[in-house]
Motif scaffolding. Sequence first.
Motif, PDB file in Angstrom:
ATOM      1  N   LEU A  83      33.295  33.284  44.527  1.00  0.00           N
ATOM      2  CA  LEU A  83      34.492  34.083  44.308  1.00  0.00           C
ATOM      3  C   LEU A  83      34.438  34.811  42.971  1.00  0.00           C
ATOM      4  N   ALA A  84      33.530  34.401  42.116  1.00  0.00           N
ATOM      5  CA  ALA A  84      33.239  35.149  40.893  1.00  0.00           C
ATOM      6  C   ALA A  84      31.963  35.958  41.114  1.00  0.00           C
ATOM      7  N   THR A  85      32.044  37.245  40.887  1.00  0.00           N
ATOM      8  CA  THR A  85      30.868  38.106  41.074  1.00  0.00           C
ATOM      9  C   THR A  85      30.008  38.188  39.824  1.00  0.00           C
ATOM     10  N   GLU A  86      30.641  37.969  38.653  1.00  0.00           N
ATOM     11  CA  GLU A  86      29.923  37.971  37.378  1.00  0.00           C
ATOM     12  C   GLU A  86      30.586  36.963  36.450  1.00  0.00           C
ATOM     13  N   TRP A  87      29.791  36.426  35.518  1.00  0.00           N
ATOM     14  CA  TRP A  87      30.349  35.545  34.506  1.00  0.00           C
ATOM     15  C   TRP A  87      29.487  35.592  33.260  1.00  0.00           C
ATOM     16  N   TRP A  95      34.714  31.480  28.492  1.00  0.00           N
ATOM     17  CA  TRP A  95      33.911  32.069  29.552  1.00  0.00           C
ATOM     18  C   TRP A  95      34.749  33.092  30.315  1.00  0.00           C
ATOM     19  N   ASN A  96      34.140  34.248  30.583  1.00  0.00           N
ATOM     20  CA  ASN A  96      34.821  35.319  31.306  1.00  0.00           C
ATOM     21  C   ASN A  96      34.250  35.427  32.721  1.00  0.00           C
ATOM     22  N   PHE A  97      35.145  35.570  33.708  1.00  0.00           N
ATOM     23  CA  PHE A  97      34.744  35.670  35.108  1.00  0.00           C
ATOM     24  C   PHE A  97      35.369  36.906  35.753  1.00  0.00           C
ATOM     25  N   THR A  98      34.523  37.705  36.379  1.00  0.00           N
ATOM     26  CA  THR A  98      34.996  38.820  37.195  1.00  0.00           C
ATOM     27  C   THR A  98      35.096  38.331  38.629  1.00  0.00           C
ATOM     28  N   LEU A  99      36.235  38.551  39.265  1.00  0.00           N
ATOM     29  CA  LEU A  99      36.501  37.981  40.582  1.00  0.00           C
ATOM     30  C   LEU A  99      36.253  38.989  41.702  1.00  0.00           C
ATOM     31  N   ARG A 100      35.922  38.455  42.856  1.00  0.00           N
ATOM     32  CA  ARG A 100      35.660  39.279  44.032  1.00  0.00           C
ATOM     33  C   ARG A 100      36.959  39.893  44.549  1.00  0.00           C
ATOM     34  N   GLU A 101      36.899  41.142  44.890  1.00  0.00           N
ATOM     35  CA  GLU A 101      38.084  41.836  45.388  1.00  0.00           C
ATOM     36  C   GLU A 101      38.072  41.886  46.918  1.00  0.00           C
ATOM     37  N   GLY A 108      46.313  34.519  55.035  1.00  0.00           N
ATOM     38  CA  GLY A 108      46.538  35.955  54.919  1.00  0.00           C
ATOM     39  C   GLY A 108      46.865  36.405  53.516  1.00  0.00           C
ATOM     40  N   ALA A 109      47.129  35.472  52.602  1.00  0.00           N
ATOM     41  CA  ALA A 109      47.433  35.822  51.216  1.00  0.00           C
ATOM     42  C   ALA A 109      46.189  36.378  50.530  1.00  0.00           C
ATOM     43  N   GLU A 110      46.384  37.302  49.609  1.00  0.00           N
ATOM     44  CA  GLU A 110      45.274  37.909  48.883  1.00  0.00           C
ATOM     45  C   GLU A 110      44.816  36.984  47.758  1.00  0.00           C
ATOM     46  N   PHE A 111      43.509  36.869  47.591  1.00  0.00           N
ATOM     47  CA  PHE A 111      42.938  36.078  46.504  1.00  0.00           C
ATOM     48  C   PHE A 111      42.993  36.860  45.204  1.00  0.00           C
ATOM     49  N   THR A 112      43.552  36.222  44.147  1.00  0.00           N
ATOM     50  CA  THR A 112      43.599  36.824  42.805  1.00  0.00           C
ATOM     51  C   THR A 112      43.355  35.742  41.756  1.00  0.00           C
ATOM     52  N   GLY A 113      43.395  36.180  40.506  1.00  0.00           N
ATOM     53  CA  GLY A 113      43.224  35.242  39.405  1.00  0.00           C
ATOM     54  C   GLY A 113      44.302  34.178  39.340  1.00  0.00           C
ATOM     55  N   GLU A 114      45.483  34.462  39.888  1.00  0.00           N
ATOM     56  CA  GLU A 114      46.561  33.469  39.883  1.00  0.00           C
ATOM     57  C   GLU A 114      46.179  32.230  40.703  1.00  0.00           C
ATOM     58  N   ASP A 115      45.382  32.428  41.737  1.00  0.00           N
ATOM     59  CA  ASP A 115      44.930  31.285  42.548  1.00  0.00           C
ATOM     60  C   ASP A 115      43.951  30.418  41.764  1.00  0.00           C
ATOM     61  N   VAL A 116      43.104  31.057  40.959  1.00  0.00           N
ATOM     62  CA  VAL A 116      42.167  30.310  40.110  1.00  0.00           C
ATOM     63  C   VAL A 116      42.939  29.467  39.109  1.00  0.00           C
ATOM     64  N   LYS A 117      43.911  30.083  38.456  1.00  0.00           N
ATOM     65  CA  LYS A 117      44.723  29.355  37.476  1.00  0.00           C
ATOM     66  C   LYS A 117      45.473  28.199  38.135  1.00  0.00           C
ATOM     67  N   VAL A 144      44.752  34.458  32.873  1.00  0.00           N
ATOM     68  CA  VAL A 144      44.633  35.497  33.878  1.00  0.00           C
ATOM     69  C   VAL A 144      44.704  36.843  33.163  1.00  0.00           C
ATOM     70  N   VAL A 145      43.562  37.506  33.041  1.00  0.00           N
ATOM     71  CA  VAL A 145      43.510  38.810  32.361  1.00  0.00           C
ATOM     72  C   VAL A 145      44.137  39.873  33.243  1.00  0.00           C
ATOM     73  N   ASP A 146      43.741  39.880  34.516  1.00  0.00           N
ATOM     74  CA  ASP A 146      44.382  40.712  35.535  1.00  0.00           C
ATOM     75  C   ASP A 146      44.053  40.094  36.894  1.00  0.00           C
ATOM     76  N   ASP A 147      44.361  40.772  37.965  1.00  0.00           N
ATOM     77  CA  ASP A 147      44.165  40.187  39.288  1.00  0.00           C
ATOM     78  C   ASP A 147      42.735  39.728  39.533  1.00  0.00           C
ATOM     79  N   TYR A 148      41.771  40.408  38.937  1.00  0.00           N
ATOM     80  CA  TYR A 148      40.373  40.122  39.255  1.00  0.00           C
ATOM     81  C   TYR A 148      39.529  39.805  38.021  1.00  0.00           C
ATOM     82  N   GLU A 149      40.176  39.215  37.027  1.00  0.00           N
ATOM     83  CA  GLU A 149      39.454  38.778  35.837  1.00  0.00           C
ATOM     84  C   GLU A 149      40.199  37.600  35.205  1.00  0.00           C
TER      85      GLU A 149
END
Length: 554
Positions: A83-87, A95-101, A108-117, A144-149
């Motif tokens: 679910l992380a495309t880069e780190w 550690w910084n993680f870029t998340l898959r969009e 049916g819910a969208e995956f975002t950084g809020e789910d990671v947290k 949570v930096v933004d939805d995908y970071e």
Amino acid sequence: MKHKMKYSLVGLGLLATVGLSLASTDVHAQEDDNRGDLVMAMMSDVVTLDPHDSNDASSGQVRINIYERLIHTDVDMNLEPGLATEWEAIDETTWNFTLREGTTFHSGAEFTGEDVKATFDRVLDPAVGSVVSFLYEMIEEVEVVDDYEVNLHLEYPFAPLISHLAHNTAGIMSKDLIDRDYQNAIDEAGLDITLDEYYELREEGGEEFEEVAAEMGEFLGQIIAAEPDGTNHLKFASRSAGSEVVFDLFEDFQGGERNFDSVTFRVIPESGSRMAELETGGIDIVKELDATNYERVVNNEATDVVEAESLRTEYLGMNTQNEPFDDQNVRLAIAHAIDRDMIVEGVLNGIGNVANGPLASGVFGYDEEVSTQVYDVELAREYLAESSVPDGFDTTIWVRNEEQYVNIALYIQESLAEIGINAEIEQMEWGAYLDRLANGEHDMYILGWTTVTADADYGLYVLNHSETYGAAGNRAFFSTPELDELLDAGRSNPDPDERLDIYRDAQEIIVEESPVVYLMHQNFIAGYNTDNITGITITPVGDVRFEDVEFVNE
């Protein structure tokens, strides 16, 4: 001609854990489109579908197909994006993680950084009391930096962090599922607070939070265990405890095409029954193929095996809080009374290696120079003569209700009798076995531990630190201040060479104290019906992978 598929640990180095995506369905090929329903037999039932509530192999095998993790591993244990495309490490504790969009949960819910947290906040929540919190306790904050970071801020440098994020218990759950689980616990406990108020109390800590946590703790996990919601290729359909768990293919899975429509994990504890079902095609895969049936499966025209050298160590443990196992001389007597070569040859039919210490050779931190628990009956008698029970004693060996483990126990029983220790063997169902071991009700027991992160921290800390007594892993209830200090240092030191020195010292203490007797590293083997399927693999941590399964058209 049939071909055995075998995977080597050569070059594993520092790489990490857990198998990634499995997949399947409920029984056999459908001739119209070569799709099918896959059935896998397992020796033990799933303990729970809640990733934070158990750390057993059967549950892990199932859960890795429900939940994706930030970091995945391939069949050779190489780390790869999940679910992380880069780190990247920003500094020693960030550690910084870029998340898959474009990823959705089964709900049916969208995956975002809020789910990671939400996922990591939950596993570290004292109210949850997770048995795997030790894997993530270094995480101080998920930003949570933004939805995908997201940024993971650590309390201290932690060398094997990325490997831990590939562990099956690091699967990302939807925040909606986690919120509903907390709300259910609040309601069941009859608490007069809102969910947001609970989260605020958790953030603040203190006595009020502790009181609330104590009241709702027993109800946490009920929704997550019954209604799992992940992003991986299997979507929960039904569960009959003690019998089977059924999943459907998640149609919106992003990780590639699958040839199955459903996957059923059937619980078949008895080895002979598993073999009969495999040979007749009633099941497609047997996850745990024991050594006694190896040649039978290989020589059958309708079946074959996949095999991998393992990162697992089987051991005989002793409850060091009970007399006489609190006596080091007793433990050393037992350690030197057991001929592990005979177990590998006589019980495993040579399919594995003698354990020379706590770690398998493919694990970072393994040291072939560490002292070993050599077989020497006369030395064993000398240690017993110097102990608190020089004339021997009566005891019990607990073992799971499975033929191979019972055979190991029988051999150990005979070996201990030679030095005056009379051991009665008690067999138990897997779930009850783990519960009673966690409660410390035992004397001796036979168990195994797979170092799924391929790092000594996981192989040594969990089984030997004072913070992991009981269900977390240290069922010998053994630790020393010096060993605790070394294990703490090993996980926080970023220098690989210094970590090797630390783990060498730690292993010397463990072998000298001998809270457990290290027996062997058995190869992981799975059997499959070649008339039904092709394309399965098995990893060095024992996970059967079937994302590439194909069904055979008759």
